[in-house]
Write an enzyme that holds these catalytic residues in place. Structure first.
Site, PDB file in Angstrom:
ATOM      1  N   LYS A  68       0.842  -1.201   0.000  1.00 41.68           N
ATOM      2  CA  LYS A  68       0.000   0.000   0.000  1.00 41.68           C
ATOM      3  C   LYS A  68       0.874   1.247   0.000  1.00 41.68           C
ATOM      4  O   LYS A  68       1.864   1.311   0.724  1.00 41.68           O
ATOM      5  CB  LYS A  68      -0.880   0.025   1.246  1.00 41.68           C
ATOM      6  CG  LYS A  68      -1.702   1.300   1.356  1.00 41.68           C
ATOM      7  CD  LYS A  68      -2.636   1.271   2.533  1.00 41.68           C
ATOM      8  CE  LYS A  68      -2.067   2.027   3.707  1.00 41.68           C
ATOM      9  NZ  LYS A  68      -3.097   2.324   4.729  1.00 41.68           N
ATOM     10  N   ARG A 112     -10.903   0.534   6.410  1.00 41.02           N
ATOM     11  CA  ARG A 112     -10.344  -0.491   7.305  1.00 41.02           C
ATOM     12  C   ARG A 112     -10.127   0.077   8.710  1.00 41.02           C
ATOM     13  O   ARG A 112     -10.192  -0.660   9.690  1.00 41.02           O
ATOM     14  CB  ARG A 112      -9.099  -1.141   6.711  1.00 41.02           C
ATOM     15  CG  ARG A 112      -7.909  -0.251   6.392  1.00 41.02           C
ATOM     16  CD  ARG A 112      -7.084   0.054   7.611  1.00 41.02           C
ATOM     17  NE  ARG A 112      -5.701   0.350   7.293  1.00 41.02           N
ATOM     18  CZ  ARG A 112      -4.889   1.010   8.110  1.00 41.02           C
ATOM     19  NH1 ARG A 112      -5.340   1.518   9.250  1.00 41.02           N
ATOM     20  NH2 ARG A 112      -3.631   1.211   7.793  1.00 41.02           N
ATOM     21  N   GLN A 140     -14.025  10.237   8.634  1.00 43.73           N
ATOM     22  CA  GLN A 140     -13.857   9.094   9.535  1.00 43.73           C
ATOM     23  C   GLN A 140     -14.954   9.069  10.601  1.00 43.73           C
ATOM     24  O   GLN A 140     -15.406   7.988  11.006  1.00 43.73           O
ATOM     25  CB  GLN A 140     -12.466   9.132  10.176  1.00 43.73           C
ATOM     26  CG  GLN A 140     -12.074   7.892  10.976  1.00 43.73           C
ATOM     27  CD  GLN A 140     -12.050   6.612  10.148  1.00 43.73           C
ATOM     28  OE1 GLN A 140     -12.485   5.557  10.609  1.00 43.73           O
ATOM     29  NE2 GLN A 140     -11.570   6.693   8.926  1.00 43.73           N
ATOM     30  N   GLY A 223      -7.636   8.442  16.447  1.00 42.56           N
ATOM     31  CA  GLY A 223      -6.965   9.525  15.729  1.00 42.56           C
ATOM     32  C   GLY A 223      -5.465   9.595  15.920  1.00 42.56           C
ATOM     33  O   GLY A 223      -4.728   9.915  14.995  1.00 42.56           O
ATOM     34  N   ASP A 225      -1.923   8.587  15.781  1.00 43.89           N
ATOM     35  CA  ASP A 225      -1.114   7.533  15.161  1.00 43.89           C
ATOM     36  C   ASP A 225       0.344   7.988  15.016  1.00 43.89           C
ATOM     37  O   ASP A 225       1.098   7.441  14.229  1.00 43.89           O
ATOM     38  CB  ASP A 225      -1.697   7.147  13.802  1.00 43.89           C
ATOM     39  CG  ASP A 225      -1.828   8.347  12.883  1.00 43.89           C
ATOM     40  OD1 ASP A 225      -1.543   9.481  13.324  1.00 43.89           O
ATOM     41  OD2 ASP A 225      -2.203   8.157  11.710  1.00 43.89           O
ATOM     42  N   LYS A 229       0.471  13.135  18.483  1.00 42.10           N
ATOM     43  CA  LYS A 229      -0.972  13.326  18.594  1.00 42.10           C
ATOM     44  C   LYS A 229      -1.524  12.669  19.855  1.00 42.10           C
ATOM     45  O   LYS A 229      -1.033  11.635  20.305  1.00 42.10           O
ATOM     46  CB  LYS A 229      -1.676  12.734  17.360  1.00 42.10           C
ATOM     47  CG  LYS A 229      -1.404  13.507  16.069  1.00 42.10           C
ATOM     48  CD  LYS A 229      -2.268  12.943  14.944  1.00 42.10           C
ATOM     49  CE  LYS A 229      -1.672  13.144  13.584  1.00 42.10           C
ATOM     50  NZ  LYS A 229      -2.303  12.291  12.566  1.00 42.10           N
ATOM     51  N   SER A 296      -5.901   2.613  18.502  1.00 36.43           N
ATOM     52  CA  SER A 296      -5.530   2.115  17.171  1.00 36.43           C
ATOM     53  C   SER A 296      -4.475   3.012  16.535  1.00 36.43           C
ATOM     54  O   SER A 296      -4.630   4.237  16.502  1.00 36.43           O
ATOM     55  CB  SER A 296      -6.773   2.102  16.275  1.00 36.43           C
ATOM     56  OG  SER A 296      -6.401   2.079  14.923  1.00 36.43           O
TER      57      SER A 296
END
Lengths: 316, 316
Positions: A68, A112, A140, A223, A225, A229, A296
C-alpha cells in the site's frame, strides 16, 4: 493479467463485504504471529513538504501479499485538492504476479480504520450503549458510525466538531440513516452523556478528560497515530480496567499508549493486543462498570484484509 | 487522474526516447548528491520461495517521485511463467498525486540496465572496438547490444551462452540488425578477440579470467548485483586502470567491487562513481591501452529516469 480498478468500482462492492469479520480475522492472525510486516518505507519531500509511506506484508499461507502506498501533502489545501491519496497493490503469494491495482485514493484505508473500531466495540463496548459520542465530524466520523451500525444497536449520537457548519453537515448526512444526532462545540459534553466514545481527530491536546469519563464507558481512540498526537488524557488509560491496542510494538512508539507510558502512568505490560482479546473471552469486557479503551495506530494486516476482499469481490 | 499503461503501450514509445542521455543525467544527479533513495524495501516469502523488492526515490527539485516494485519467484519456471515481474508508479513531487501506473512487467528495469551499460561504454570503451563480447545470450544480452548500437560503431559480436540452442536463437535475432555474430560455448574465447566485453549472466563463478584479458579492453560487469554473484576474476579489477561503479555505497555491499575488496585485492578508495566520471573528462579513458571496468548493481535513479520519460512520452 493485472486488473486495475478505480474508486467507483471499488465502492460498488464494499457494501457486500463483511469487512468487520475479515479485519477481525486479520487481527487474530497478527497477534498469533502469522503476519509478516516489514518496517514501513518512508519518503520525505521538502518543496513543498510532502511524504509517502509504503506499507506491505502478508499473512503466512495466504494467497496474496499486499503493498500500500499513501501520500500526504498538506499544502494541497491551498490548491483545493485532497491532502492525501493512495493505492493498494494485490500480488499472488504463490507466483509474485501483480493481480490487481486498486486505485482507491486512500478510501480503503479509511474503511479499514472504521472497521477496526467496530471490531473493538464488538468485544469491549458496554452491553447497553446509551449514546455514541463521536469526536470529529469528518469522513472518519461518518465511517465509524457506519461500521458500528451492525454491531451496536444504539441510534443516538452526540458529535463534537470544530465548527457549527461542519456539525450541521454531519447531522444532515447522518440523520437520514436513522440516527438522533446532537451536536456540540464543547468537547466536555460528550463523556457525560455517552458511554461509547469514538475519537477520530488529529488533535495534539486531550479532548477526553478523566474527570468527565463515567465507569462502564468504552473509548475507541483512533486519531492518534504518531508520537505527538493525543486525544485522551493519559490518566484515563491509567484508570482503565482494560487497555487494548492493535499492535503492541507500534504502541511503544506512537499513539495514546505511547503518551501514557512516556508519562509514566501506564506500563506496556498491562496492555493487551486486539487479536488476543478477540480470541480469548476472558480478556474481553467482563462487567457493565469496567472502563475500557482501544488505541488504534493502524496495522498492515488491515490493508491486506480489505484489499484482498475487494479484489475478490471485483473479480467475481 | 491516474493513467494506467500496459507493456504494449510502454513499448510503443520507448524507441522515441533518448534513454541513454536521460540515464546519464540521472547518474550525474546521483553522484552530486541530488537524489534521495531510502533503503530498499524487501518482502520475503517461503511457500513457495519468493521475494518482492520496493525501490523508491526522487531527484531533488524534480516534478516526480517514483516507486518501483519487482518480484522474483524462481519456481515459476516449473509453471512456464516468468520468474519476475514488476511495475513502476509515477507520483507528483508537488502534490503527491499518483500520475501513472506503468505495468511494465519489469521490462523498464531491463531497459534502464542496458542503457547504463551504454553510458559506461560512452566514456570508457576504447576508441576502436574490434569486437563486442557478450556473456549471456538472453534478454539482457540482446538489450545491451541494442543500446550500445548508437554509441559504438562496431558491428562484430561474439556471444557466449550455456547452450547451442540459446546461441542459435541469439544469432538469428541479432544478425538481421546488421551484426556479424560468432557464438561460443567456451567462456575463454571472448577476451582474446573482444576489447569491449559485456557480462550479463547470473554467474557465481568468474567467466572473465585475468590471463585472457588484453590491455585496452573495457568490461561492463552488469550481472552481479548480490554479494554472491561474480562474473569477473577479482584480479582483473586489481589490475584495471579505472574501476567505475554506479553507486559506491552499494558497491561496498554487492557486485564485483564487493568481491574484489573482500578478497583484499582492491581498495574501495580506488573506485570511481559513474556520475563523477561522466562529469569529469579527466576521469574517463585516457589512452588505448588502459584496462577499464564498470560494475553495475543498479540504482533507483535509473528507475526514476526511465519511468518519468515513459510517462511523459505516453501523456504527450
Amino acid at each position: 493479467m493485472t486488473q486495475t480498478y478505480n474508486l467507483e468500482q471499488i465502492n460498488s462492492v464494499l457494501d457486500d463485504i463483511d469487512l468487520t469479520t475479515l479485519i477481525e480475522e486479520g487481527f487474530v492472525a497478527y497477534s498469533q504471529g502469522n503476519v509478516v510486516v516489514p518496517p514501513v518505507g518512508e519518503l520525505v519531500m521538502h518543496d513543498p513538504p510532502g511524504e509517502a509511506h509504503i506499507k506491505y506484508g502478508y499473512i503466512t499461507g495466504d494467497d496474496y501479499f499486499v503493498i500500500k502506498v499513501a501520500t500526504g501533502f498538506y499544502e494541497n489545501v491551498n490548491l483545493g485538492i485532497p491532502t492525501g491519496t493512495g493505492l493498494m497493490l494485490v500480488f499472488s503469494q504463490k507466483t509474485g504476479e501483480l493481480l490487481s491495482v486498486l486505485l482507491d485514493e486512500s478510501h480503503l484505508t479509511n474503511i479499514r480504520t472504521a472497521a477496526a473500531g467496530a471490531v473493538a466495540a464488538r468485544y469491549l463496548a458496554p452491553k447497553h450503549v446509551e449514546r455514541i459520542g463521536i469526536y470529529g465530524a469528518g469522513v472518519q466520523g461518518r465511517l465509524q458510525l457506519k461500521y458500528l451500525r451492525p454491531i451496536v444497536d444504539c441510534r443516538k449520537v452526540m458529535v463534537w466538531g470544530i465548527s457549527q457548519e461542519e456539525l450541521d453537515r454531519y447531522r444532515a448526512d447522518v440523520e437520514p440513516l436513522g440516527y438522533d444526532v446532537q451536536a456540540t462545540l464543547d468537547a466536555r459534553d460528550i463523556p457525560s452523556s455517552c458511554n461509547l466514545i469514538v475519537c477520530v481527530t488529529p488533535s495534539y491536546e486531550p479532548l477526553v478528560q478523566l474527570e468527565d469519563v463515567r465507569p462502564g464507558t468504552h473509548i475507541n481512540a483512533i486519531g492518534s497515530d504518531t508520537p505527538e498526537k493525543q486525544e485522551v488524557d493519559s490518566r484515563v488509560l491509567a484508570q482503565a480496567d482494560i487497555v487494548v491496542v492493535d499492535s503492541i510494538p507500534q504502541s511503544e512508539l506512537r499513539g495514546e499508549v505511547f503518551k501514557a507510558t512516556t508519562a509514566g502512568v501506564l506500563n506496556v505490560d498491562e496492555v493487551l493486543e486486539l487479536g488476543n482479546v478477540i480470541a480469548d473471552k476472558d480478556l474481553q469486557r467482563q462487567s457493565d462498570d469496567q472502563l475500557t479503551l482501544f488505541d488504534s495506530t493502524g496495522v498492515a494486516v488491515q490493508d491486506i484484509q480489505v484489499s484482498k476482499a475487494v479484489y475478490e469481490a471485483l473479480r467475481a
